[in-house]
Design a protein around this motif. Sequence first.
Motif, short mmCIF file in Angstrom:
data_model
loop_
_atom_site.label_atom_id
_atom_site.label_comp_id
_atom_site.label_asym_id
_atom_site.label_seq_id
_atom_site.Cartn_x
_atom_site.Cartn_y
_atom_site.Cartn_z
N ALA A 240 40.26 -18.33 25.71
CA ALA A 240 39.46 -17.18 26.14
C ALA A 240 39.03 -16.31 24.97
CB ALA A 240 40.24 -16.34 27.15
N ALA A 241 39.92 -16.16 23.98
CA ALA A 241 39.59 -15.28 22.85
C ALA A 241 40.46 -15.63 21.65
CB ALA A 241 39.82 -13.82 23.23
N ILE B 296 45.43 -17.09 19.44
CA ILE B 296 44.50 -17.17 20.56
C ILE B 296 45.14 -16.74 21.87
CG2 ILE B 296 43.14 -19.03 19.52
CD1 ILE B 296 44.64 -20.99 21.38
N VAL B 297 44.29 -16.48 22.85
CA VAL B 297 44.69 -16.23 24.23
C VAL B 297 43.95 -17.26 25.06
CG1 VAL B 297 44.60 -14.62 26.16
CG2 VAL B 297 44.92 -13.76 23.86
N LEU C 158 37.58 -22.83 16.00
CA LEU C 158 39.04 -22.80 16.00
C LEU C 158 39.61 -23.60 14.84
CD1 LEU C 158 39.93 -23.30 19.76
CD2 LEU C 158 40.18 -21.23 18.42
N SER C 159 40.63 -23.06 14.23
CA SER C 159 41.30 -23.76 13.13
C SER C 159 42.80 -23.47 13.18
CB SER C 159 40.72 -23.33 11.79
OG SER C 159 40.94 -21.95 11.57
N LYS C 160 43.55 -24.25 12.43
CA LYS C 160 45.00 -24.10 12.38
C LYS C 160 45.35 -22.69 11.89
CE LYS C 160 49.11 -26.17 10.42
NZ LYS C 160 49.66 -27.23 9.56
N GLY C 161 46.28 -22.04 12.60
CA GLY C 161 46.73 -20.71 12.21
C GLY C 161 46.08 -19.58 13.01
N VAL D 76 49.61 -16.46 25.13
CA VAL D 76 49.23 -16.12 23.76
C VAL D 76 50.01 -17.01 22.81
CG1 VAL D 76 49.18 -14.27 22.04
CG2 VAL D 76 48.85 -13.73 24.45
N GLY D 77 49.34 -17.50 21.77
CA GLY D 77 50.03 -18.35 20.81
C GLY D 77 49.21 -18.59 19.56
N ARG D 78 49.76 -19.44 18.68
CA ARG D 78 49.12 -19.76 17.40
C ARG D 78 48.75 -21.24 17.41
NH1 ARG D 78 52.70 -17.72 14.22
NH2 ARG D 78 51.51 -15.85 13.79
N VAL D 79 47.55 -21.55 16.95
CA VAL D 79 47.06 -22.92 16.90
C VAL D 79 47.78 -23.66 15.78
CG1 VAL D 79 45.04 -24.38 16.52
CG2 VAL D 79 44.80 -22.25 17.78
N THR D 80 48.34 -24.85 16.12
CA THR D 80 49.02 -25.67 15.11
C THR D 80 48.26 -26.96 14.80
OG1 THR D 80 50.41 -26.69 16.81
CG2 THR D 80 51.30 -24.77 15.65
N LYS D 81 47.53 -27.49 15.77
CA LYS D 81 46.73 -28.70 15.56
C LYS D 81 45.44 -28.57 16.35
CE LYS D 81 50.81 -31.65 15.44
NZ LYS D 81 51.58 -32.63 16.22
#
Length: 109
Positions: free
Chosen positions: A98-99, A62-63, A56-59, A69-74
Amino acid sequence: MLDFFISQAHAEGGAPAGGGMAQIIMLVGFVLIFYFLLWRPQSKRAKQHKQLINGLSKGDEIVIGGGLVGRVTKVNDEFIAMEIAEGTEVNVQKNAVAAVLPKGTLKSI
Protein backbone atom coordinates in the motif's frame (compact mmCIF):
# COMPACT_ATOMS: atom_id res chain seq x y z
CA MET A 1 -63.11 21.41 -31.32
CA LEU A 2 -60.22 22.10 -28.94
CA ASP A 3 -59.17 18.44 -29.15
CA PHE A 4 -58.85 18.78 -32.90
CA PHE A 5 -56.39 21.70 -32.57
CA ILE A 6 -54.33 19.94 -29.91
CA SER A 7 -54.05 16.74 -31.96
CA GLN A 8 -53.23 18.83 -35.05
CA ALA A 9 -50.42 20.63 -33.15
CA HIS A 10 -48.91 17.30 -32.06
CA ALA A 11 -49.09 15.93 -35.59
CA GLU A 12 -47.34 18.92 -37.12
CA GLY A 13 -44.66 19.86 -34.59
CA GLY A 14 -44.22 16.69 -32.50
CA ALA A 15 -40.88 17.56 -30.87
CA PRO A 16 -39.59 21.04 -30.12
CA ALA A 17 -36.90 22.35 -32.43
CA GLY A 18 -33.35 21.61 -31.19
CA GLY A 19 -34.44 18.75 -28.90
CA GLY A 20 -32.03 16.30 -30.50
CA MET A 21 -29.15 18.72 -30.20
CA ALA A 22 -29.85 19.28 -26.49
CA GLN A 23 -29.74 15.52 -25.88
CA ILE A 24 -26.40 15.22 -27.67
CA ILE A 25 -24.97 18.10 -25.62
CA MET A 26 -26.19 16.47 -22.38
CA LEU A 27 -24.69 13.14 -23.41
CA VAL A 28 -21.33 14.76 -24.17
CA GLY A 29 -21.53 16.59 -20.82
CA PHE A 30 -22.11 13.32 -18.95
CA VAL A 31 -19.19 11.68 -20.73
CA LEU A 32 -16.91 14.60 -19.80
CA ILE A 33 -18.05 14.50 -16.17
CA PHE A 34 -17.48 10.75 -16.05
CA TYR A 35 -14.00 11.19 -17.54
CA PHE A 36 -12.81 13.98 -15.24
CA LEU A 37 -14.37 12.71 -12.00
CA LEU A 38 -13.91 8.95 -12.29
CA TRP A 39 -11.71 7.57 -15.05
CA ARG A 40 -8.83 10.07 -15.06
CA PRO A 41 -8.18 10.07 -11.26
CA GLN A 42 -8.38 6.27 -11.17
CA SER A 43 -5.82 5.92 -13.95
CA LYS A 44 -3.50 8.36 -12.15
CA ARG A 45 -3.72 6.31 -8.93
CA ALA A 46 -3.05 3.09 -10.85
CA LYS A 47 -0.01 4.66 -12.51
CA GLN A 48 1.37 5.86 -9.15
CA HIS A 49 0.84 2.42 -7.58
CA LYS A 50 2.62 0.74 -10.49
CA GLN A 51 5.59 3.12 -10.05
CA LEU A 52 5.62 2.37 -6.31
CA ILE A 53 5.69 -1.39 -6.94
CA ASN A 54 8.39 -1.15 -9.61
CA GLY A 55 10.54 1.00 -7.30
CA LEU A 56 10.61 -1.50 -4.43
CA SER A 57 14.07 -2.59 -3.36
CA LYS A 58 15.72 -4.50 -0.54
CA GLY A 59 15.66 -2.53 2.73
CA ASP A 60 12.50 -0.50 2.00
CA GLU A 61 10.05 -0.26 4.87
CA ILE A 62 6.52 -0.91 3.64
CA VAL A 63 2.89 -1.28 4.68
CA ILE A 64 0.72 -3.86 2.95
CA GLY A 65 -3.03 -3.66 2.42
CA GLY A 66 -3.87 -5.55 5.62
CA GLY A 67 -1.90 -3.09 7.73
CA LEU A 68 1.15 -5.29 8.27
CA VAL A 69 4.40 -3.31 8.48
CA GLY A 70 7.82 -4.70 7.64
CA ARG A 71 11.12 -4.43 5.77
CA VAL A 72 11.69 -5.85 2.28
CA THR A 73 14.38 -8.56 2.24
CA LYS A 74 13.97 -10.03 -1.26
CA VAL A 75 12.31 -8.80 -4.44
CA ASN A 76 11.11 -11.13 -7.23
CA ASP A 77 8.92 -10.51 -10.27
CA GLU A 78 5.56 -10.92 -8.51
CA PHE A 79 6.43 -11.50 -4.84
CA ILE A 80 8.54 -9.90 -2.15
CA ALA A 81 9.85 -11.33 1.09
CA MET A 82 9.03 -9.06 3.99
CA GLU A 83 10.59 -9.27 7.44
CA ILE A 84 7.88 -8.51 10.01
CA ALA A 85 10.00 -9.35 13.06
CA GLU A 86 13.60 -10.38 13.54
CA GLY A 87 13.92 -13.83 11.99
CA THR A 88 10.30 -13.86 10.71
CA GLU A 89 9.75 -13.45 6.98
CA VAL A 90 6.54 -13.67 4.99
CA ASN A 91 6.06 -13.76 1.23
CA VAL A 92 3.68 -11.11 -0.07
CA GLN A 93 2.41 -10.24 -3.54
CA LYS A 94 3.80 -6.96 -4.81
CA ASN A 95 0.27 -5.70 -5.53
CA ALA A 96 -0.51 -5.89 -1.79
CA VAL A 97 1.96 -3.10 -0.99
CA ALA A 98 0.00 0.00 0.00
CA ALA A 99 2.81 2.43 0.81
CA VAL A 100 6.54 2.79 1.28
CA LEU A 101 7.43 4.30 4.64
CA PRO A 102 10.30 6.70 5.36
CA LYS A 103 13.50 5.02 6.58
CA GLY A 104 13.57 4.51 10.34
CA THR A 105 9.81 4.22 10.78
CA LEU A 106 10.02 0.65 12.06
CA LYS A 107 12.37 1.66 14.88
CA SER A 108 9.97 4.35 16.04
CA ILE A 109 6.99 1.97 16.27
